[in-house]
Design a protein around this motif. Structure first.
Motif, short mmCIF file in Angstrom:
data_model
loop_
_atom_site.label_atom_id
_atom_site.label_comp_id
_atom_site.label_asym_id
_atom_site.label_seq_id
_atom_site.Cartn_x
_atom_site.Cartn_y
_atom_site.Cartn_z
N ASN A 77 0.83 -1.21 0.00
CA ASN A 77 0.00 0.00 0.00
C ASN A 77 0.87 1.26 0.00
OD1 ASN A 77 0.91 0.35 2.63
ND2 ASN A 77 -1.12 0.34 3.56
N TRP A 116 -2.82 4.51 3.55
CA TRP A 116 -3.80 3.68 4.25
C TRP A 116 -5.20 3.76 3.66
CZ3 TRP A 116 -2.07 -0.12 6.99
CH2 TRP A 116 -0.77 -0.04 7.48
N SER A 150 -5.66 3.54 0.47
CA SER A 150 -5.47 2.96 -0.85
C SER A 150 -6.31 1.70 -1.04
CB SER A 150 -4.00 2.61 -1.03
OG SER A 150 -3.68 2.56 -2.38
N ASP A 151 -6.67 1.44 -2.29
CA ASP A 151 -7.37 0.20 -2.66
C ASP A 151 -6.92 -0.18 -4.07
OD1 ASP A 151 -8.72 1.89 -4.42
OD2 ASP A 151 -10.61 1.81 -3.33
N ILE A 163 -4.07 -6.12 -0.41
CA ILE A 163 -3.13 -5.05 -0.10
C ILE A 163 -2.41 -5.39 1.20
CG2 ILE A 163 -2.90 -2.62 0.50
CD1 ILE A 163 -5.14 -2.05 -1.46
#
Length: 195
Positions: free
Chosen positions: A59, A63, A65-66, A98
């Motif tokens: 990632n 934090w 993120s996807d 992730i």
């Protein structure tokens, strides 16, 4: 512990959706692209056989993120890693996990996914051989998964680190490190070493 009664491998593609914005990235990217072409061939073989393909991706400390955010940012025009993202962008039915640290098992749902998919062996590919591949392999080995780490489907910044990591994986994790198409003979070195 994985069930060894019937073969059910999964392909893990580690950290290949990547912006390559870190020290040493310029030297790693050409090697990652070379490994990426081999990973693509392997991925298509897994897909054709109906075997799971799982992207396990850092990632990068983001934090929120996807999957979509990583693909968009790492594949953006002008991003150093965009050619690799275009080459290896996951299919909709590929799995995507992730990870916050080096190992794909640490603080992720990977182990539960592998159990749910009835996976009993792993093929690890991606970057870097000496850090994230090695950390994931160690955890996989401790969980009892037989390992294959095709030496032509991984890369790292320095050739000697690549060779040292492969030797460690072969000796300590009992990983099969032969190139992706070599399945009958032991290979100590990878022909066409990406480093």
């Amino acid at each position: 512990m994985p069930d060894s009664r019937r073969p059910r491998p999964a392909l893990l593609i580690i950290d290949m959706i990547n912006a390559f914005q870190f020290p040493g990235a310029e030297g790693l990217l050409p090697k990652a692209l070379q490994a990426g072409r081999r990973i693509l061939e392997l991925r298509e073989r897994f897909r054709a056989a109906g075997q799971p393909v799982i992207y396990v991706n850092d990632n990068f400390g983001a934090w929120r993120s996807d999957r979509s955010t990583l693909l968009r940012e790492c594949g953006a025009s002008g991003a150093r890693g965009a050619p690799l993202v275009r080459l290896l962008a996951p299919h909709e039915d590929d799995y995507f996990i992730i990870k916050p640290r080096h190992s794909g098992f640490f603080a992720t749902s990977l182990r539960l996914l592998l159990q749910d998919l009835d996976v009993n062996s792993l093929v690890l590919t991606g970057v870097t051989t000496d850090i994230c591949i090695r950390a994931t392999a160690m955890d996989a080995y401790m969980h009892g998964y037989p390992l294959r780490v095709p030496c032509d489907c991984t890369a790292t910044v320095l050739a000697r680190h690549h060779e040292q990591a492969l030797e460690f994986l072969r000796e300590v994790c009992k990983a099969d490190i032969r190139p992706q198409y070599e399945e009958t003979e032991e290979a100590d070195r990878c022909d066409g070493d990406p480093d």
